[in-house]
Design a protein around this motif. Structure first.
Motif, PDB file in Angstrom:
ATOM      1  N   ASP A  43       0.817  -1.211   0.000  1.00  0.00           N
ATOM      2  CA  ASP A  43       0.000   0.000   0.000  1.00  0.00           C
ATOM      3  C   ASP A  43       0.854   1.266   0.000  1.00  0.00           C
ATOM      4  OD1 ASP A  43      -2.091  -1.737   0.048  1.00  0.00           O
ATOM      5  OD2 ASP A  43      -2.622  -1.413   2.158  1.00  0.00           O
ATOM      6  N   ARG A  44       1.974   1.238   0.737  1.00  0.00           N
ATOM      7  CA  ARG A  44       2.861   2.403   0.751  1.00  0.00           C
ATOM      8  C   ARG A  44       3.513   2.614  -0.609  1.00  0.00           C
ATOM      9  NH1 ARG A  44       0.681   5.204   4.622  1.00  0.00           N
ATOM     10  NH2 ARG A  44       1.006   4.376   6.730  1.00  0.00           N
ATOM     11  N   LEU A  45       3.852   1.528  -1.283  1.00  0.00           N
ATOM     12  CA  LEU A  45       4.438   1.652  -2.627  1.00  0.00           C
ATOM     13  C   LEU A  45       3.423   2.227  -3.609  1.00  0.00           C
ATOM     14  CD1 LEU A  45       6.390  -1.733  -2.739  1.00  0.00           C
ATOM     15  CD2 LEU A  45       7.423   0.549  -2.874  1.00  0.00           C
ATOM     16  N   VAL A  46       2.175   1.777  -3.526  1.00  0.00           N
ATOM     17  CA  VAL A  46       1.138   2.302  -4.422  1.00  0.00           C
ATOM     18  C   VAL A  46       0.898   3.784  -4.147  1.00  0.00           C
ATOM     19  CG1 VAL A  46      -1.332   2.184  -4.987  1.00  0.00           C
ATOM     20  CG2 VAL A  46       0.006   0.076  -4.777  1.00  0.00           C
ATOM     21  N   GLN A  47       0.884   4.168  -2.879  1.00  0.00           N
ATOM     22  CA  GLN A  47       0.699   5.574  -2.545  1.00  0.00           C
ATOM     23  C   GLN A  47       1.854   6.424  -3.075  1.00  0.00           C
ATOM     24  OE1 GLN A  47       0.208   5.172   1.739  1.00  0.00           O
ATOM     25  NE2 GLN A  47      -1.995   5.551   1.592  1.00  0.00           N
ATOM     26  N   PHE A  48       3.072   5.893  -2.988  1.00  0.00           N
ATOM     27  CA  PHE A  48       4.222   6.626  -3.500  1.00  0.00           C
ATOM     28  C   PHE A  48       4.136   6.766  -5.020  1.00  0.00           C
ATOM     29  CE2 PHE A  48       9.082   6.715  -4.140  1.00  0.00           C
ATOM     30  CZ  PHE A  48       9.100   8.103  -4.053  1.00  0.00           C
ATOM     31  N   LEU A  49       3.730   5.685  -5.706  1.00  0.00           N
ATOM     32  CA  LEU A  49       3.575   5.759  -7.161  1.00  0.00           C
ATOM     33  C   LEU A  49       2.495   6.775  -7.552  1.00  0.00           C
ATOM     34  CD1 LEU A  49       3.818   2.000  -8.208  1.00  0.00           C
ATOM     35  CD2 LEU A  49       5.398   3.829  -8.839  1.00  0.00           C
ATOM     36  N   SER A  50       1.460   6.896  -6.739  1.00  0.00           N
ATOM     37  CA  SER A  50       0.396   7.853  -7.054  1.00  0.00           C
ATOM     38  C   SER A  50       0.894   9.288  -6.980  1.00  0.00           C
ATOM     39  CB  SER A  50      -0.787   7.664  -6.097  1.00  0.00           C
ATOM     40  OG  SER A  50      -0.461   8.076  -4.787  1.00  0.00           O
ATOM     41  N   LYS A  51       1.987   9.524  -6.233  1.00  0.00           N
ATOM     42  CA  LYS A  51       2.615  10.850  -6.202  1.00  0.00           C
ATOM     43  C   LYS A  51       3.685  10.992  -7.277  1.00  0.00           C
ATOM     44  CE  LYS A  51       0.105  12.091  -2.745  1.00  0.00           C
ATOM     45  NZ  LYS A  51      -1.007  13.039  -2.964  1.00  0.00           N
ATOM     46  N   LEU A  52       4.364   9.895  -7.585  1.00  0.00           N
ATOM     47  CA  LEU A  52       5.393   9.955  -8.628  1.00  0.00           C
ATOM     48  C   LEU A  52       4.804  10.353  -9.978  1.00  0.00           C
ATOM     49  CD1 LEU A  52       7.673   6.851  -7.900  1.00  0.00           C
ATOM     50  CD2 LEU A  52       8.164   9.256  -7.437  1.00  0.00           C
ATOM     51  N   ILE A  53       3.583   9.934 -10.269  1.00  0.00           N
ATOM     52  CA  ILE A  53       3.024  10.244 -11.593  1.00  0.00           C
ATOM     53  C   ILE A  53       2.602  11.705 -11.706  1.00  0.00           C
ATOM     54  CG2 ILE A  53       2.292   7.897 -12.146  1.00  0.00           C
ATOM     55  CD1 ILE A  53      -0.416  10.183 -11.222  1.00  0.00           C
ATOM     56  N   LEU A  54       2.743  12.478 -10.624  1.00  0.00           N
ATOM     57  CA  LEU A  54       2.509  13.917 -10.747  1.00  0.00           C
ATOM     58  C   LEU A  54       3.522  14.560 -11.691  1.00  0.00           C
ATOM     59  CD1 LEU A  54       1.724  14.816  -7.021  1.00  0.00           C
ATOM     60  CD2 LEU A  54       0.103  14.569  -8.914  1.00  0.00           C
ATOM     61  N   HIS A  55       4.664  13.909 -11.821  1.00  0.00           N
ATOM     62  CA  HIS A  55       5.653  14.370 -12.805  1.00  0.00           C
ATOM     63  C   HIS A  55       5.568  13.454 -14.011  1.00  0.00           C
ATOM     64  CE1 HIS A  55       9.291  15.839 -14.651  1.00  0.00           C
ATOM     65  NE2 HIS A  55       9.450  16.734 -13.680  1.00  0.00           N
ATOM     66  N   LYS A  56       5.298  14.019 -15.163  1.00  0.00           N
ATOM     67  CA  LYS A  56       5.016  13.224 -16.357  1.00  0.00           C
ATOM     68  C   LYS A  56       6.146  12.274 -16.724  1.00  0.00           C
ATOM     69  CE  LYS A  56       3.575  13.697 -21.192  1.00  0.00           C
ATOM     70  NZ  LYS A  56       3.188  14.651 -22.270  1.00  0.00           N
ATOM     71  N   ARG A  57       7.402  12.673 -16.506  1.00  0.00           N
ATOM     72  CA  ARG A  57       8.531  11.843 -16.949  1.00  0.00           C
ATOM     73  C   ARG A  57       8.630  10.549 -16.151  1.00  0.00           C
ATOM     74  NH1 ARG A  57      13.792  15.506 -17.608  1.00  0.00           N
ATOM     75  NH2 ARG A  57      14.648  13.408 -17.971  1.00  0.00           N
ATOM     76  N   ASN A  58       8.016  10.491 -14.971  1.00  0.00           N
ATOM     77  CA  ASN A  58       8.027   9.241 -14.211  1.00  0.00           C
ATOM     78  C   ASN A  58       7.074   8.202 -14.795  1.00  0.00           C
ATOM     79  OD1 ASN A  58       9.874  10.228 -12.321  1.00  0.00           O
ATOM     80  ND2 ASN A  58       8.248  11.114 -11.047  1.00  0.00           N
ATOM     81  N   VAL A  59       6.079   8.673 -15.552  1.00  0.00           N
ATOM     82  CA  VAL A  59       5.080   7.755 -16.107  1.00  0.00           C
ATOM     83  C   VAL A  59       5.728   6.793 -17.090  1.00  0.00           C
ATOM     84  CG1 VAL A  59       2.936   7.598 -17.451  1.00  0.00           C
ATOM     85  CG2 VAL A  59       3.221   9.419 -15.764  1.00  0.00           C
ATOM     86  N   SER A  60       6.640   7.277 -17.913  1.00  0.00           N
ATOM     87  CA  SER A  60       7.281   6.411 -18.901  1.00  0.00           C
ATOM     88  C   SER A  60       8.039   5.268 -18.242  1.00  0.00           C
ATOM     89  CB  SER A  60       8.226   7.231 -19.789  1.00  0.00           C
ATOM     90  OG  SER A  60       9.214   7.870 -19.000  1.00  0.00           O
ATOM     91  N   GLU A  61       8.619   5.505 -17.069  1.00  0.00           N
ATOM     92  CA  GLU A  61       9.319   4.440 -16.344  1.00  0.00           C
ATOM     93  C   GLU A  61       8.333   3.376 -15.847  1.00  0.00           C
ATOM     94  OE1 GLU A  61      12.828   4.059 -15.348  1.00  0.00           O
ATOM     95  OE2 GLU A  61      12.905   5.258 -17.161  1.00  0.00           O
ATOM     96  N   ILE A  62       7.197   3.817 -15.375  1.00  0.00           N
ATOM     97  CA  ILE A  62       6.171   2.872 -14.922  1.00  0.00           C
ATOM     98  C   ILE A  62       5.699   2.003 -16.089  1.00  0.00           C
ATOM     99  CG2 ILE A  62       3.840   2.685 -13.957  1.00  0.00           C
ATOM    100  CD1 ILE A  62       4.375   5.267 -12.429  1.00  0.00           C
ATOM    101  N   LEU A  63       5.511   2.628 -17.246  1.00  0.00           N
ATOM    102  CA  LEU A  63       5.063   1.875 -18.419  1.00  0.00           C
ATOM    103  C   LEU A  63       6.126   0.888 -18.875  1.00  0.00           C
ATOM    104  CD1 LEU A  63       3.444   4.766 -20.515  1.00  0.00           C
ATOM    105  CD2 LEU A  63       2.314   3.175 -18.972  1.00  0.00           C
ATOM    106  N   GLU A  64       7.379   1.314 -18.848  1.00  0.00           N
ATOM    107  CA  GLU A  64       8.458   0.467 -19.366  1.00  0.00           C
ATOM    108  C   GLU A  64       8.662  -0.789 -18.531  1.00  0.00           C
ATOM    109  OE1 GLU A  64      13.240   0.808 -20.398  1.00  0.00           O
ATOM    110  OE2 GLU A  64      12.067   2.606 -19.918  1.00  0.00           O
ATOM    111  N   TRP A  65       8.409  -0.709 -17.219  1.00  0.00           N
ATOM    112  CA  TRP A  65       8.689  -1.837 -16.335  1.00  0.00           C
ATOM    113  C   TRP A  65       7.414  -2.573 -15.916  1.00  0.00           C
ATOM    114  CZ3 TRP A  65      13.457  -3.556 -16.138  1.00  0.00           C
ATOM    115  CH2 TRP A  65      14.463  -2.684 -16.509  1.00  0.00           C
ATOM    116  N   ASN A  66       6.462  -2.601 -16.846  1.00  0.00           N
ATOM    117  CA  ASN A  66       5.252  -3.426 -16.686  1.00  0.00           C
ATOM    118  C   ASN A  66       4.386  -2.986 -15.507  1.00  0.00           C
ATOM    119  OD1 ASN A  66       3.696  -5.452 -17.808  1.00  0.00           O
ATOM    120  ND2 ASN A  66       4.560  -7.077 -16.538  1.00  0.00           N
ATOM    121  N   GLY A  67       4.453  -1.710 -15.188  1.00  0.00           N
ATOM    122  CA  GLY A  67       3.697  -1.218 -14.047  1.00  0.00           C
ATOM    123  C   GLY A  67       2.189  -1.273 -14.247  1.00  0.00           C
ATOM    124  N   ILE A  68       1.714  -1.131 -15.487  1.00  0.00           N
ATOM    125  CA  ILE A  68       0.278  -1.145 -15.744  1.00  0.00           C
ATOM    126  C   ILE A  68      -0.329  -2.496 -15.370  1.00  0.00           C
ATOM    127  CG2 ILE A  68      -1.508  -0.973 -17.512  1.00  0.00           C
ATOM    128  CD1 ILE A  68      -0.299   1.696 -16.813  1.00  0.00           C
TER     129      ILE A  68
END
Length: 644
Positions: A43-68
């Protein structure tokens, strides 16, 4: 300590992400989320990811490493949330017949004994929990359930991982976890619009939308609608709206059951759902009922909603549709109320009812699409809908005087076409009893029995399994399609009440919009005269009837389209053989004959000023200017009789 650090990082990055910039280790966070078996850490990791995507450049990293995929798997846990608050109106939801424990048996597992692997099952999810607790299975035991691509270890199946193998307390319950993930996905999708600054469609589709459109991900997102949680339903509708804009896969969206699930929802926060329906309902590549109107053939909602509601969604937009869908309406453009919505929910619930218990047993199950029989609303049994109006209400000038008609010319065309269809109406090519017989059923059966019979016979005679069964397979499909269509409701011939409404609608159009319709040649005279002749020749012409006769409506339309127009062109130069003069002469004879009946004389007295001023005056003027003898235009006897 790790979870506390993650919590602190979430707070700091959420406040200062613009100053900090892209987070260099987003990849590591995604990998940690994929490996962890601790609920607090998850849950803490998901909450942190929900803040990381506030910066657009972090989204590409999530997509690249099968985050979806990882996040969507976590979302499905919402189906296991059993302590969710119920919506007040949710008691309307019917899930079909109660299922026994045997009906929930979805799982198989392998046990190695004496060097041999033995397959066990099927067992229910509850039985699987007991087996894990007793030690008969463990995290490395291979298991399988429907919709899984292959056998996987217990610790690698999200549902089993977070219910059997996980440790520690959760910070977020399953619904809150799903809501956090949905917010994350909505934000990521909004970063990548489907059109550029010049409103040109972007191709290829942005990666985040492409990943969410894959069947495995899309099905799980859509099926969150079956939680009936207002927060989740609204977020799912918002996400789907973002993902499906200009999406080339939009035509296959109906296979997920999304339209069934959305209309099954009993809440009142319908605006996101209405916007999604407005975007997608006309773009589905489904097989339509060819006997219905054009909009009903093109809209996937044609089997579920009345034609008026589909037209309202298309003509008035999502906001007005949501308002109508939640209210009580009885107007020329909309007849809808809570009872009709309740019936819709009951029909859809019965159609998909066997799937919802399966989903609780196996949250990764995927809905097997099957077309739903058209929903028949008793409230609309005697209504005729044409263009965008219920003609009974439109013709009720006492209750709805001067109801606006935006396109009178198009309404006239549609009414004439409806008239032609009504007159030429023939019995359907198949009867309901023949369709039931083709499915191996005797007598009229409910939809559940028809659906089960279709499933059984379609599997038995499918050409892939039974090459010699193609003819039988096609007959079964034809029978089921007939029972799903509106043909099963229609009568064997023309409906007199419908024809009366059609005639009255045309009269209203010519009385109110004569200037607009004047440039067009009226094309309904052959059917009008045919209707008048048939009615006038009936033996019981003046007998009391339950419904209004066709002849008065036909004559009224003839006056609106012919007499009033012909009288207007009579003048001193009118020749005896001209159409206008002939029409007026024949109408004068009709008045003369009608004056012999007391009831008709009373009506003529009411309209005497109009008749005298507009019709007789001009007629007599022509008689004086163009005197003749014998079989000529001057029929003074008719006029004289009329005046007497």
């Amino acid at each position: 300590m790790k979870c506390m650090c993650l919590q602190a990082m979430t707070i700091v990055y959420g406040r200062y992400y613009e100053d900090i910039g892209p987070f260099a280790d987003t990849k590591c966070i995604v990998q940690m989320l994929d490996r962890t078996v601790d609920r607090t850490e998850r849950d803490r990791l998901v909450q942190f990811l929900s803040k990381l995507i506030l910066h657009k450049r972090n989204v590409s990293e999530i997509l690249e490493w099968n985050g979806i995929r990882i996040l969507v798997d976590l979302m499905t846990l919402a189906h296991l949330h059993t302590t969710r608050a119920m919506v007040p109106a949710q008691s309307n939801v019917i899930e079909g017949a109660a299922r026994t424990d045997a009906g929930d048996r979805e799982w198989y597992y392998n046990i190695e004994q004496q060097g041999k692997v033995e397959r066990k099952g099927p067992v229910s999810f509850q039985q699987l929990k007991e087996l894990y607790k007793s030690g008969e299975i463990n995290n490395k035991t291979k298991c399988w359930a429907n919709s899984m691509e292959g056998w996987r270890c217990v610790g690698a199946v999200p549902q089993l991982r977070w219910t059997l193998a996980a440790r520690g307390p959760a910070v977020l319950d399953e619904s809150a976890l799903a809501a956090t993930v949905l917010d994350l996905l909505v934000t990521a999708a909004q970063y990548y619009p489907s059109r550029d600054e010049e409103d040109a469609v972007i191709r290829p589709l942005p990666k985040v939308k492409r990943l969410l459109t894959e069947p495995a991900c899309l099905a799980h997102v859509v099926q969150l609608l079956l939680t009936f949680d207002p927060v989740l339903v609204e977020k799912v509708a918002t996400l789907l709206y973002e993902v499906m804009q200009d999406n080339p896969e939009i035509s296959k969206l109906y296979l997920t059951g999304v339209f069934y699930f959305m209309l099954l929802y009993t809440g009142s926060n319908l605006l996101p759902i209405a916007r999604f329906l407005r975007l997608t309902h006309m773009k589905q590549a489904f097989r339509a009922d060819q006997t219905s109107s054009d909009i009903m053939q093109r809209s996937i909602l044609g089997q579920l909603l009345p034609e008026a509601m589909v037209c309202y969604l298309e003509n008035h937009g999502a906001d007005k549709f949501a308002q109508i869908f939640l209210g009580e309406w009885d107007t020329p453009e909309a007849i809808w109320n809570s009872e009709m919505r309740r019936m819709l929910i009951m029909k859809v619930s019965a159609h998909i009812g066997e799937f919802t218990p399966r989903l609780r047993a196996n949250i990764a199950a995927r809905y097997p699409y099957l077309a739903i029989p058209a929903v028949c609303y008793p409230q609309l049994q005697h209504e005729l809908f044409c263009n965008m109006f219920y003609l009974r209400h439109l013709c009720d000038t006492q209750k709805f005087p001067d109801w606006p008609i935006p396109e009178p010319v198009q309404l006239l065309k549609d009414v004439l076409e409806a008239w032609r269809r009504e007159v030429e109406k023939k019995p359907p090519s198949m009867t309901a009893s023949e369709a039931y017989a083709a499915l191996g059923l005797t007598g009229q059966r409910d939809e559940a029995a028809v659906r089960k019979a279709y499933y059984r016979l379609a599997q038995q005679y499918h050409p892939d399994k039974n090459p010699e069964g193609r003819d039988r397979f096609e007959a079964v499909n034809q029978a089921y399609e007939f029972l799903c269509s509106r043909n099963v409701w229609t009568g064997d011939g023309p409906n007199a009440n419908n024809i009366v409404l059609i005639l009255r609608t045309q009269t209203i159009l010519f009385n109110r919009y004569s200037d607009v319709l004047a440039p067009y040649k009226y094309a309904g005279y052959p059917q009008l005269l045919s209707t008048a002749r048939l009615e006038a020749g009936a033996e019981q012409l003046f007998a009391e009837r339950d419904s209004a006769g066709l002849l008065p409506a036909a004559c009224q339309l003839a006056h609106a389209t012919a007499l009033s127009r012909c009288v207007a062109v009579l003048g001193a130069a009118t020749a005896p053989g001209e159409v206008a003069a002939a029409v007026c002469a024949h109408c004068a004879r009709c008045f003369a004959v009608a004056a012999q009946f007391p009831a008709c004389r009373e009506l003529q007295i009411v309209y005497s000023d109009w008749i005298m001023n507009s019709c007789t005056y001009r007629y007599l003027k022509v008689v004086q200017v163009s005197p003749s003898s014998g079989t000529s235009f001057c029929h003074t006897d008719s006029v004289h009789t009329f005046f007497i």
